[in-house]
Design a protein around this motif. Structure first.
Motif, PDB file in Angstrom:
ATOM      1  N   MET A   1      -5.869  10.132  -7.805  1.00  0.00           N
ATOM      2  CA  MET A   1      -6.576   8.939  -8.257  1.00  0.00           C
ATOM      3  C   MET A   1      -6.766   7.926  -7.135  1.00  0.00           C
ATOM      4  SD  MET A   1      -7.136   9.724 -11.324  1.00  0.00           S
ATOM      5  CE  MET A   1      -7.818   8.227 -11.957  1.00  0.00           C
ATOM      6  N   LEU A   2      -5.788   7.868  -6.216  1.00  0.00           N
ATOM      7  CA  LEU A   2      -5.794   6.822  -5.215  1.00  0.00           C
ATOM      8  C   LEU A   2      -4.786   7.177  -4.136  1.00  0.00           C
ATOM      9  CD1 LEU A   2      -6.734   3.814  -4.624  1.00  0.00           C
ATOM     10  CD2 LEU A   2      -4.730   3.114  -5.927  1.00  0.00           C
ATOM     11  N   THR A   3      -5.080   6.799  -2.920  1.00  0.00           N
ATOM     12  CA  THR A   3      -4.114   6.905  -1.833  1.00  0.00           C
ATOM     13  C   THR A   3      -3.804   5.492  -1.378  1.00  0.00           C
ATOM     14  OG1 THR A   3      -4.970   9.066  -1.170  1.00  0.00           O
ATOM     15  CG2 THR A   3      -3.652   7.871   0.448  1.00  0.00           C
ATOM     16  N   VAL A   4      -2.513   5.185  -1.264  1.00  0.00           N
ATOM     17  CA  VAL A   4      -2.083   3.843  -0.872  1.00  0.00           C
ATOM     18  C   VAL A   4      -1.358   3.906   0.467  1.00  0.00           C
ATOM     19  CG1 VAL A   4      -2.021   2.900  -3.206  1.00  0.00           C
ATOM     20  CG2 VAL A   4      -0.012   4.084  -2.323  1.00  0.00           C
ATOM     21  N   GLY A   5      -1.313   2.765   1.157  1.00  0.00           N
ATOM     22  CA  GLY A   5      -0.741   2.743   2.495  1.00  0.00           C
ATOM     23  C   GLY A   5       0.099   1.514   2.759  1.00  0.00           C
ATOM     24  N   PRO A   6       0.316   1.198   4.031  1.00  0.00           N
ATOM     25  CA  PRO A   6       1.213   0.111   4.421  1.00  0.00           C
ATOM     26  C   PRO A   6       0.931  -1.199   3.675  1.00  0.00           C
ATOM     27  CG  PRO A   6       0.556   1.336   6.348  1.00  0.00           C
ATOM     28  CD  PRO A   6      -0.272   1.866   5.205  1.00  0.00           C
ATOM     29  N   GLY A   7       2.028  -1.788   3.174  1.00  0.00           N
ATOM     30  CA  GLY A   7       1.934  -3.042   2.431  1.00  0.00           C
ATOM     31  C   GLY A   7       1.723  -2.859   0.942  1.00  0.00           C
ATOM     32  N   ASP A   8       1.328  -1.641   0.529  1.00  0.00           N
ATOM     33  CA  ASP A   8       1.088  -1.406  -0.898  1.00  0.00           C
ATOM     34  C   ASP A   8       2.398  -1.181  -1.643  1.00  0.00           C
ATOM     35  OD1 ASP A   8      -1.721  -1.651  -0.978  1.00  0.00           O
ATOM     36  OD2 ASP A   8      -1.980   0.397  -0.277  1.00  0.00           O
ATOM     37  N   LEU A   9       2.329  -1.389  -2.935  1.00  0.00           N
ATOM     38  CA  LEU A   9       3.470  -1.328  -3.827  1.00  0.00           C
ATOM     39  C   LEU A   9       3.424  -0.034  -4.627  1.00  0.00           C
ATOM     40  CD1 LEU A   9       5.727  -3.168  -4.990  1.00  0.00           C
ATOM     41  CD2 LEU A   9       4.021  -4.081  -6.540  1.00  0.00           C
ATOM     42  N   LEU A  10       4.587   0.578  -4.831  1.00  0.00           N
ATOM     43  CA  LEU A  10       4.711   1.787  -5.647  1.00  0.00           C
ATOM     44  C   LEU A  10       5.825   1.601  -6.670  1.00  0.00           C
ATOM     45  CD1 LEU A  10       4.816   4.590  -2.935  1.00  0.00           C
ATOM     46  CD2 LEU A  10       2.969   4.170  -4.549  1.00  0.00           C
ATOM     47  N   GLY A  11       5.637   2.163  -7.835  1.00  0.00           N
ATOM     48  CA  GLY A  11       6.700   2.180  -8.833  1.00  0.00           C
ATOM     49  C   GLY A  11       6.883   0.869  -9.575  1.00  0.00           C
ATOM     50  N   TRP A  12       5.844   0.035  -9.596  1.00  0.00           N
ATOM     51  CA  TRP A  12       5.969  -1.262 -10.271  1.00  0.00           C
ATOM     52  C   TRP A  12       6.275  -1.116 -11.759  1.00  0.00           C
ATOM     53  CZ3 TRP A  12       2.179  -1.220 -13.845  1.00  0.00           C
ATOM     54  CH2 TRP A  12       0.995  -0.538 -13.535  1.00  0.00           C
ATOM     55  N   SER A  13       5.985   0.033 -12.350  1.00  0.00           N
ATOM     56  CA  SER A  13       6.298   0.255 -13.765  1.00  0.00           C
ATOM     57  C   SER A  13       7.788   0.089 -14.032  1.00  0.00           C
ATOM     58  CB  SER A  13       5.877   1.665 -14.193  1.00  0.00           C
ATOM     59  OG  SER A  13       4.510   1.868 -13.984  1.00  0.00           O
TER      60      SER A  13
END
Length: 156
Positions: free
Chosen positions: A70-82
């Protein structure tokens, strides 16, 4: 985690020195090789991450049983906010696309810190809102692309 390492996050630059120190005390640096599973959609996960370097692919289950990127994220991005917003069930699967370094925080400890320190809580929730907004925009763009009429061939 050192304050210097925490400074790589835009969040840190917006916090007072005392708040930066409290956040740094909760954080751990973790490194993952390419193609590592960080968490799986639907599973409970107790960590929230900021990407320090590298790229992470987010996938969701499709109707045919397969996963779709769906999306690729990189430096500075947030993961697992759920993990901060409810029952800690992940809404996507996260797999490192490249060697990746993450700043990991236990979601329960971060939630408690946000409850105690409203400066940190406000900034963390702003980052979560930006992350959700970015993902919503990516989804909208994918839907627009999906519903585009096929391009007419030059021969027609």
């Amino acid at each position: 985690m050192s304050l210097d390492e925490l400074e790589t996050l835009s969040l840190a630059s917006e916090l007072s020195p005392t708040s930066r120190t409290r956040l740094a005390n909760l954080a751990t640096i973790v490194a993952w090789p390419p193609q590592s599973l960080l968490f799986r959609e639907g599973e409970c996960h107790r960590y929230i991450y900021w990407i320090q370097q590298g790229r992470v692919r987010l996938e969701m289950s499709g109707t045919g049983g397969g996963a779709m990127a769906m999306l690729t994220v990189g430096p500075g991005d947030l993961l697992g906010w759920s993990a901060l917003l409810g029952d800690q069930r992940m809404t996507a699967t996260a797999i490192t696309a490249t060697a990746t370094t993450l700043i990991a925080l236990d979601a329960d400890a971060l939630q408690q810190l946000c409850d105690e320190n409203h400066e940190i809580g406000y900034k963390v929730m702003q980052m979560i809102a930006k992350s959700i907004s970015k993902r919503l925009l990516a989804t909208r763009l994918q839907l627009l692309d999906l519903f585009q009429p096929p391009m007419a061939s030059v021969d027609e």
